[in-house]
Design a protein around this motif. Structure first.
Motif, short mmCIF file in Angstrom:
data_model
loop_
_atom_site.label_atom_id
_atom_site.label_comp_id
_atom_site.label_asym_id
_atom_site.label_seq_id
_atom_site.Cartn_x
_atom_site.Cartn_y
_atom_site.Cartn_z
N PRO A 15 94.22 52.63 136.15
CA PRO A 15 94.16 51.20 135.82
C PRO A 15 93.30 50.97 134.57
O PRO A 15 92.40 51.75 134.27
N ILE A 16 93.59 49.89 133.86
CA ILE A 16 92.76 49.46 132.75
C ILE A 16 91.99 48.23 133.18
O ILE A 16 92.39 47.53 134.12
N SER A 17 90.87 47.95 132.51
CA SER A 17 90.06 46.78 132.83
C SER A 17 89.82 46.00 131.54
O SER A 17 89.30 46.55 130.57
N ILE A 18 90.23 44.73 131.55
CA ILE A 18 90.05 43.86 130.38
C ILE A 18 89.14 42.72 130.79
O ILE A 18 89.44 41.98 131.73
N GLY A 19 88.01 42.58 130.10
CA GLY A 19 87.01 41.58 130.43
C GLY A 19 87.47 40.16 130.12
O GLY A 19 88.58 39.93 129.64
N SER A 20 86.58 39.21 130.35
CA SER A 20 86.85 37.79 130.10
C SER A 20 86.82 37.49 128.61
O SER A 20 86.03 38.07 127.86
N ASP A 21 87.68 36.55 128.18
CA ASP A 21 87.71 36.08 126.80
C ASP A 21 87.95 37.19 125.78
O ASP A 21 87.40 37.16 124.68
N VAL A 22 88.76 38.16 126.13
CA VAL A 22 89.12 39.24 125.21
C VAL A 22 90.38 38.84 124.46
O VAL A 22 91.29 38.25 125.03
N TRP A 23 90.43 39.15 123.16
CA TRP A 23 91.63 38.92 122.36
C TRP A 23 92.17 40.27 121.93
O TRP A 23 91.42 41.10 121.39
N ILE A 24 93.46 40.50 122.19
CA ILE A 24 94.10 41.77 121.84
C ILE A 24 95.21 41.46 120.85
O ILE A 24 96.14 40.70 121.15
N GLY A 25 95.11 42.04 119.66
CA GLY A 25 96.11 41.82 118.61
C GLY A 25 97.46 42.42 118.98
O GLY A 25 97.56 43.31 119.84
N GLY A 26 98.48 41.94 118.31
CA GLY A 26 99.85 42.38 118.58
C GLY A 26 100.04 43.88 118.36
O GLY A 26 99.41 44.50 117.51
N GLY A 33 93.01 54.02 131.97
CA GLY A 33 91.61 54.23 132.32
C GLY A 33 90.61 53.56 131.40
O GLY A 33 89.41 53.66 131.62
N VAL A 34 91.06 52.86 130.36
CA VAL A 34 90.16 52.24 129.38
C VAL A 34 89.61 50.92 129.90
O VAL A 34 90.31 50.17 130.57
N ASP A 51 86.58 53.52 126.06
CA ASP A 51 86.01 52.23 126.43
C ASP A 51 85.45 51.49 125.22
O ASP A 51 84.88 52.11 124.31
N ILE A 52 85.60 50.16 125.24
CA ILE A 52 85.08 49.30 124.18
C ILE A 52 84.01 48.41 124.81
O ILE A 52 84.27 47.75 125.82
N PRO A 53 82.81 48.37 124.22
CA PRO A 53 81.74 47.55 124.81
C PRO A 53 82.00 46.05 124.61
O PRO A 53 82.87 45.67 123.83
N PRO A 54 81.22 45.21 125.27
CA PRO A 54 81.38 43.76 125.09
C PRO A 54 80.91 43.30 123.71
O PRO A 54 80.08 43.96 123.08
N ASP A 55 81.45 42.16 123.27
CA ASP A 55 81.00 41.46 122.06
C ASP A 55 81.12 42.28 120.77
O ASP A 55 80.19 42.31 119.95
N ALA A 59 88.96 48.25 116.02
CA ALA A 59 90.33 48.40 115.50
C ALA A 59 90.54 49.84 115.05
O ALA A 59 89.59 50.61 114.91
N GLY A 60 91.79 50.18 114.82
CA GLY A 60 92.14 51.49 114.25
C GLY A 60 92.89 52.38 115.21
O GLY A 60 93.20 52.03 116.33
N ASN A 61 93.20 53.57 114.69
CA ASN A 61 93.90 54.59 115.46
C ASN A 61 93.21 55.93 115.21
O ASN A 61 93.42 56.54 114.17
N PRO A 62 92.34 56.35 116.14
CA PRO A 62 91.99 55.70 117.40
C PRO A 62 91.07 54.49 117.15
O PRO A 62 90.36 54.43 116.16
N CYS A 63 91.08 53.57 118.08
CA CYS A 63 90.31 52.34 117.98
C CYS A 63 88.82 52.67 118.06
O CYS A 63 88.38 53.44 118.90
N LYS A 64 88.05 52.08 117.11
CA LYS A 64 86.59 52.27 117.14
C LYS A 64 85.93 50.94 116.79
O LYS A 64 86.54 50.06 116.20
N VAL A 65 84.68 50.81 117.18
CA VAL A 65 83.92 49.59 116.93
C VAL A 65 83.70 49.45 115.42
O VAL A 65 83.20 50.37 114.76
N ILE A 66 84.08 48.28 114.87
CA ILE A 66 83.88 47.99 113.46
C ILE A 66 82.57 47.24 113.25
O ILE A 66 81.80 47.56 112.36
#
Length: 69
Positions: A15-26, A33-34, A51-55, A59-66
């Motif tokens: 399963p994946i877990s998506i927090g509150s008020d998250v925006w996911i681009g097209g 498991g993310v 995993d991506i932390p809050p706030d 972006a990217g491939n692989p996705c990393k915190v900008i």
């Protein structure tokens, strides 16, 4: 390709877990498991493999915190 083999439980997804008020681009891909933290933004076309932390903006491939939001 065999439906009987697929239904036997040979493969399964985590399963994946998506927090509150998250925006996911097209066209973003979120791997099994993310976890994506609250209020984060995922850029369009990203491949989220870890995993991506809050706030944060990630972006990217692989996705990393900008940057932090």
């Amino acid at each position: 390709m065999d439906h009987t083999q697929r239904a036997s439980g040979l493969e399964y997804a985590k399963p994946i877990s998506i927090g509150s008020d998250v925006w996911i681009g097209g066209s973003a891909v979120i791997c099994p498991g993310v976890k994506i933290g609250d209020r984060s933004v995922i850029g369009a076309g990203s491949v989220v493999t870890k995993d991506i932390p809050p706030d944060v903006f990630a972006a990217g491939n692989p996705c990393k915190v900008i940057r932090s939001l």
